[in-house]
Scaffold this motif. Structure first.
Motif, PDB file in Angstrom:
ATOM      1  N   ILE A 182       0.862  -1.179   0.000  1.00  0.00           N
ATOM      2  CA  ILE A 182       0.000   0.000   0.000  1.00  0.00           C
ATOM      3  C   ILE A 182       0.896   1.226   0.000  1.00  0.00           C
ATOM      4  CG2 ILE A 182      -1.925  -1.138   1.161  1.00  0.00           C
ATOM      5  CD1 ILE A 182      -1.089   0.277   3.739  1.00  0.00           C
ATOM      6  N   ASP A 183       0.366   2.334  -0.513  1.00  0.00           N
ATOM      7  CA  ASP A 183       1.158   3.554  -0.665  1.00  0.00           C
ATOM      8  C   ASP A 183       0.855   4.617   0.381  1.00  0.00           C
ATOM      9  OD1 ASP A 183       2.603   2.968  -3.187  1.00  0.00           O
ATOM     10  OD2 ASP A 183       0.576   2.856  -4.017  1.00  0.00           O
ATOM     11  N   PHE A 184      -0.341   4.589   0.945  1.00  0.00           N
ATOM     12  CA  PHE A 184      -0.639   5.634   1.926  1.00  0.00           C
ATOM     13  C   PHE A 184      -1.705   5.189   2.912  1.00  0.00           C
ATOM     14  CE2 PHE A 184      -3.643   6.422  -1.496  1.00  0.00           C
ATOM     15  CZ  PHE A 184      -4.811   6.866  -0.875  1.00  0.00           C
ATOM     16  N   ILE A 185      -1.622   5.765   4.102  1.00  0.00           N
ATOM     17  CA  ILE A 185      -2.623   5.606   5.155  1.00  0.00           C
ATOM     18  C   ILE A 185      -3.042   7.020   5.550  1.00  0.00           C
ATOM     19  CG2 ILE A 185      -3.104   4.740   7.464  1.00  0.00           C
ATOM     20  CD1 ILE A 185      -0.774   2.766   7.105  1.00  0.00           C
ATOM     21  N   LEU A 191      11.062   4.573   8.844  1.00  0.00           N
ATOM     22  CA  LEU A 191      11.130   3.965   7.511  1.00  0.00           C
ATOM     23  C   LEU A 191      11.618   5.000   6.504  1.00  0.00           C
ATOM     24  CD1 LEU A 191       7.723   2.007   7.552  1.00  0.00           C
ATOM     25  CD2 LEU A 191      10.024   1.103   8.021  1.00  0.00           C
ATOM     26  N   ASP A 192      12.727   4.723   5.864  1.00  0.00           N
ATOM     27  CA  ASP A 192      13.351   5.702   4.977  1.00  0.00           C
ATOM     28  C   ASP A 192      12.469   6.102   3.802  1.00  0.00           C
ATOM     29  OD1 ASP A 192      15.587   5.713   6.556  1.00  0.00           O
ATOM     30  OD2 ASP A 192      16.686   4.243   5.340  1.00  0.00           O
ATOM     31  N   HIS A 193      11.637   5.172   3.331  1.00  0.00           N
ATOM     32  CA  HIS A 193      10.853   5.459   2.123  1.00  0.00           C
ATOM     33  C   HIS A 193       9.445   5.969   2.427  1.00  0.00           C
ATOM     34  CE1 HIS A 193       9.642   1.480   3.403  1.00  0.00           C
ATOM     35  NE2 HIS A 193       8.639   1.469   2.535  1.00  0.00           N
ATOM     36  N   ILE A 194       9.164   6.218   3.710  1.00  0.00           N
ATOM     37  CA  ILE A 194       7.837   6.697   4.100  1.00  0.00           C
ATOM     38  C   ILE A 194       7.938   8.116   4.655  1.00  0.00           C
ATOM     39  CG2 ILE A 194       5.823   6.313   5.572  1.00  0.00           C
ATOM     40  CD1 ILE A 194       6.202   4.218   3.368  1.00  0.00           C
ATOM     41  N   GLU A 195       7.061   8.989   4.190  1.00  0.00           N
ATOM     42  CA  GLU A 195       6.975  10.352   4.709  1.00  0.00           C
ATOM     43  C   GLU A 195       5.770  10.466   5.639  1.00  0.00           C
ATOM     44  OE1 GLU A 195       7.355  13.507   1.897  1.00  0.00           O
ATOM     45  OE2 GLU A 195       8.521  12.285   0.503  1.00  0.00           O
ATOM     46  N   ILE A 196       5.887  11.351   6.638  1.00  0.00           N
ATOM     47  CA  ILE A 196       4.832  11.534   7.630  1.00  0.00           C
ATOM     48  C   ILE A 196       4.417  13.000   7.677  1.00  0.00           C
ATOM     49  CG2 ILE A 196       4.444  11.702  10.124  1.00  0.00           C
ATOM     50  CD1 ILE A 196       5.537   9.029  10.523  1.00  0.00           C
ATOM     51  N   GLU A 212       7.249   7.592  -0.423  1.00  0.00           N
ATOM     52  CA  GLU A 212       7.887   8.742  -1.052  1.00  0.00           C
ATOM     53  C   GLU A 212       7.684   8.794  -2.563  1.00  0.00           C
ATOM     54  OE1 GLU A 212      12.033   8.486  -0.229  1.00  0.00           O
ATOM     55  OE2 GLU A 212      12.338   6.652  -1.399  1.00  0.00           O
ATOM     56  N   ARG A 213       7.215   7.704  -3.157  1.00  0.00           N
ATOM     57  CA  ARG A 213       6.948   7.732  -4.595  1.00  0.00           C
ATOM     58  C   ARG A 213       5.697   8.551  -4.928  1.00  0.00           C
ATOM     59  NH1 ARG A 213       3.978   3.800  -7.757  1.00  0.00           N
ATOM     60  NH2 ARG A 213       2.198   2.995  -6.578  1.00  0.00           N
ATOM     61  N   LEU A 214       4.879   8.828  -3.902  1.00  0.00           N
ATOM     62  CA  LEU A 214       3.705   9.665  -4.097  1.00  0.00           C
ATOM     63  C   LEU A 214       4.102  11.135  -3.996  1.00  0.00           C
ATOM     64  CD1 LEU A 214       0.710  10.402  -4.290  1.00  0.00           C
ATOM     65  CD2 LEU A 214       0.480   9.806  -1.867  1.00  0.00           C
ATOM     66  N   ASN A 215       3.794  11.889  -5.028  1.00  0.00           N
ATOM     67  CA  ASN A 215       4.124  13.310  -5.081  1.00  0.00           C
ATOM     68  C   ASN A 215       2.842  14.144  -5.211  1.00  0.00           C
ATOM     69  OD1 ASN A 215       7.304  13.251  -5.639  1.00  0.00           O
ATOM     70  ND2 ASN A 215       6.348  11.655  -6.882  1.00  0.00           N
ATOM     71  N   GLY A 216       2.967  15.428  -4.881  1.00  0.00           N
ATOM     72  CA  GLY A 216       1.838  16.343  -5.027  1.00  0.00           C
ATOM     73  C   GLY A 216       0.898  16.376  -3.845  1.00  0.00           C
ATOM     74  N   VAL A 217       1.282  15.733  -2.738  1.00  0.00           N
ATOM     75  CA  VAL A 217       0.418  15.703  -1.553  1.00  0.00           C
ATOM     76  C   VAL A 217       0.437  17.062  -0.860  1.00  0.00           C
ATOM     77  CG1 VAL A 217       0.123  14.714   0.746  1.00  0.00           C
ATOM     78  CG2 VAL A 217       0.705  13.238  -1.186  1.00  0.00           C
ATOM     79  N   ASP A 218      -0.744  17.608  -0.605  1.00  0.00           N
ATOM     80  CA  ASP A 218      -0.863  18.910   0.043  1.00  0.00           C
ATOM     81  C   ASP A 218      -2.154  18.929   0.865  1.00  0.00           C
ATOM     82  OD1 ASP A 218      -0.492  21.548   0.792  1.00  0.00           O
ATOM     83  OD2 ASP A 218      -1.333  22.369  -1.072  1.00  0.00           O
ATOM     84  N   TRP A 274      -1.844  14.548  -7.856  1.00  0.00           N
ATOM     85  CA  TRP A 274      -0.979  13.492  -7.317  1.00  0.00           C
ATOM     86  C   TRP A 274      -0.337  12.732  -8.477  1.00  0.00           C
ATOM     87  CZ3 TRP A 274      -4.593  10.744  -3.199  1.00  0.00           C
ATOM     88  CH2 TRP A 274      -4.902  11.676  -2.174  1.00  0.00           C
ATOM     89  N   TRP A 275       0.911  12.342  -8.280  1.00  0.00           N
ATOM     90  CA  TRP A 275       1.574  11.516  -9.283  1.00  0.00           C
ATOM     91  C   TRP A 275       2.622  10.645  -8.613  1.00  0.00           C
ATOM     92  CZ3 TRP A 275       6.898  12.430 -10.331  1.00  0.00           C
ATOM     93  CH2 TRP A 275       7.422  13.607  -9.783  1.00  0.00           C
TER      94      TRP A 275
END
Length: 605
Positions: free
Chosen positions: A297-300, A317-322, A582-588, A601-602
């Motif tokens: 999964i990509d996001f919660i 987790l290095d590849h997860i942003e919070i 982190e592969r998900l971009n455009g989150v605001d 989102w991309w």
């Protein structure tokens, strides 16, 4: 001392459960919108194929790809803005339907389906110029007739009886009562001047005029000929592929209670979305974190986000942003102050004059005693790991109207709880450790709660333990799946006393009447307090209410009344913790939702 030992023992049991769940890999919680959990999500698709020799730079938006999100509770299945009730369903509708206006990060209103508007001097009319060239997912043109139809449907006779709860958007419109009662078939409140001009007319000067016109629009060409009573069961309300909106994504596939697929609307009027699909998977909290970690999964995100207990693990987790922000809502333990009679439940009527007082928790002193008996700060510290706050006023903390100084703090004080119960006549007459009623009869208070939100499930036995420590015998009911739970809550199952619930609040205005006015459908406590009702009316009364200082004063008085009469004990406002790959971009995210501008989102592979 005995109470503290029992609390610590129970907390250690819950903590042990939490550690086991975390070891398995995660948990997440879902929140109600007006409260109901939803889960859903679809497996991510591999989108790593090379499409051209000149691959775009990874920091530039790229077309294509599938994004997978997770919910811990499945939507109950009503995908229609005028009838849905849950935040889980909102996770579908946020992508499919749109309003005339939206809000920015400062909660200011901006144009959306409407390009501009004009409000008359006394704020009784607002005229919108609609965006041209907007189409519904089936290719039909969006026009002013759709706007008129949406509001007319909510105002229609039989809407409430069919399960509708959004009448707050229409009750102030001209002609509402005559139209809703069936006296006339004409609704004067919303008028299409032409295909792209629509005017809303209010009976009195309206302080919240922009909030009232911000409801998501549904298509007239789909529902116009359908009787209002049949809309909740219509395929365009229930079925993937048949739900039609104007939004950037269309709800196209569903494996009920497992996954829900949103496919991009390539003809979206703001521009083609970058993503091909967004998939919601319904995932148990015990495995959700593991799926986020391994990329399944990509996001919660909403309604519950990453559990506070998992914050440090996810942050590592290095590849997860919070992203962490204060929740636009709260969790509560509600008191069923009154019950509706069977006839009103069957007809769908909400008539406070008919309500029957609940002998178990109808006494104000009893409700106050229960508040003192519960150590809410300990719950925030130990179950939320500090990622939240105790609140005492049912208005979002982000609003100017929130006034902590106007309320009673109800800090943990079991001695005060006991004194109030003694004063109310609830004493232990047979030395069994539990109090009897003032009439000397056995007193058992039941506590009801739903599944889906792990934090809430963990809180239930702790709350029961706190109450039993001051001599209140608690019947901790088996939890119910959310859709069944909300049905019982709404229908006022006659023996319910206490219920757990979470509210994700509307961001348009701090007016609390939609939840706490005696006649409000969401007033699940069936609280009937004339002073409360009057203060909420006063706070909306023009011309005084056009001054924010006046409204602040009225809402401060109202919060004091709420705090004293206490139809619900607000437990805490949990911080929203969003975790995404982190592969998900455009989150605001907005202050009230993660689901903002998903067409932007991309994913970078």
């Amino acid at each position: 001392m005995k109470a503290r030992k029992h609390w610590l023992l129970l907390f250690m049991i819950v903590l042990t459960i939490g550690i086991v769940l975390a070891a398995c890999s995660s948990d997440t919680t879902n929140e109600e919108d007006p409260d109901e959990p939803e889960d859903t999500e679809e497996p991510a698709e591999d989108d790593s194929e090379d499409e051209a020799e000149d691959e775009p730079s990874s920091d530039e938006p790229q077309m294509g790809g599938t994004l997978t999100g997770a919910m811990d509770t499945a939507p109950s299945g009503v995908f229609n803005p005028i009838f849905y009730e849950e935040a889980y369903e909102a996770n579908i509708l946020d992508f499919t339907h749109e309003s005339l206006v939206s809000q920015n990060e400062n909660l200011e209103f901006e144009g959306n389906l409407a390009s501009e508007w004009e409000i008359n001097d006394d704020q009784t009319e607002i005229t919108f110029t609609l965006e041209e060239g907007v189409t519904w997912h089936d290719g039909e043109q969006f026009t002013a007739d759709d706007v008129v139809y949406t509001y007319k449907a909510i105002a229609s006779p039989g809407y409430v009886e069919a399960g509708g709860v959004r009448t707050d958007y229409v009750v102030r419109l001209v002609g509402y009562e005559a139209f809703n009662s069936g006296e006339t078939e004409e609704f004067e409140g919303v008028v299409a001047e032409d295909d792209y001009t629509v005017t809303f007319k209010f009976a009195e000067s309206n302080v919240t005029i922009l909030k009232d016109v911000a409801f998501p629009i549904i298509p007239e060409h789909i529902f116009g000929e359908i009787p209002i009573a049949e809309i909740p069961e219509h395929s365009a309300t229930l079925d993937a592929g048949a739900v039609i909106g104007t939004g950037p994504f269309q709800f196209t596939e569903m494996l009920e209670r497992e996954q829900y697929v949103l496919s991009k609307n390539a003809d979206y009027w703001k521009g083609e979305p970058y993503l091909d699909q967004i998939v919601w998977r319904i995932v148990d909290q015990s495995v959700m974190l593991g799926l986020l970690e391994n990329g399944e999964i990509d996001f919660i995100s909403d309604p519950n986000g990453v559990p506070a207990a998992d914050y440090e693990t996810v942050a590592g987790l290095d590849h997860i942003e919070i992203i962490e922000q204060t929740d636009f809502g709260y969790q509560l333990m509600g008191y069923k102050v009154n019950h509706r009679p069977d006839a009103d439940v069957e007809s769908g009527a909400i008539e406070p004059d008919n309500w029957i007082p609940n002998e178990d928790v109808g006494e104000q002193l009893v409700r106050q005693a229960m508040a003192y008996a519960i150590d809410r700060q300990a719950i925030v510290d130990n179950l939320l790991y500090g990622h939240g706050s105790v609140i005492n006023a049912p208005i979002a903390q982000q609003f100017w109207a929130y006034d902590e100084s106007a309320v009673t703090a109800y800090e943990y004080d079991p001695a005060q709880a006991g004194a109030l119960l003694d004063e109310a006549g609830y004493v232990d007459t047979n030395d069994d450790g539990f109090r009897e009623t003032p009439e000397g009869e056995e007193w058992v208070v039941n506590l009801n709660y739903p599944t889906g939100n792990q934090l809430r499930e963990n809180s239930a036995p702790i709350l029961a333990q706190f109450l039993e420590e001051v001599g209140i015998k608690i019947d901790l009911r088996q939890p119910k799946e959310m859709s069944a739970y909300v049905e019982d809550l709404t229908n006022d199952n006659s023996d319910w006393d206490l219920y757990l619930l979470g509210w994700s609040l509307g961001s348009g205005d701090p007016d609390p009447s939609g939840l706490w006015q005696s006649s409000a459908a969401y007033n699940f406590s069936r609280w009937n307090n004339p002073d409360s009702d009057q203060l909420m009316l006063d706070a909306m009364q023009a011309p005084e209410a056009f001054e924010q200082e006046y409204r602040e004063e009225k809402y401060s008085e109202w919060q004091s009344v709420f705090s004293e009469d206490l139809p619900a004990l607000l437990l805490y406002a949990q911080n929203k913790i969003y975790g995404f790959n982190e592969r998900l971009n455009g989150v605001d995210p907005m202050p009230y939702s993660f689901n903002n501008d998903p067409e932007l989102w991309w994913v970078s592979e």
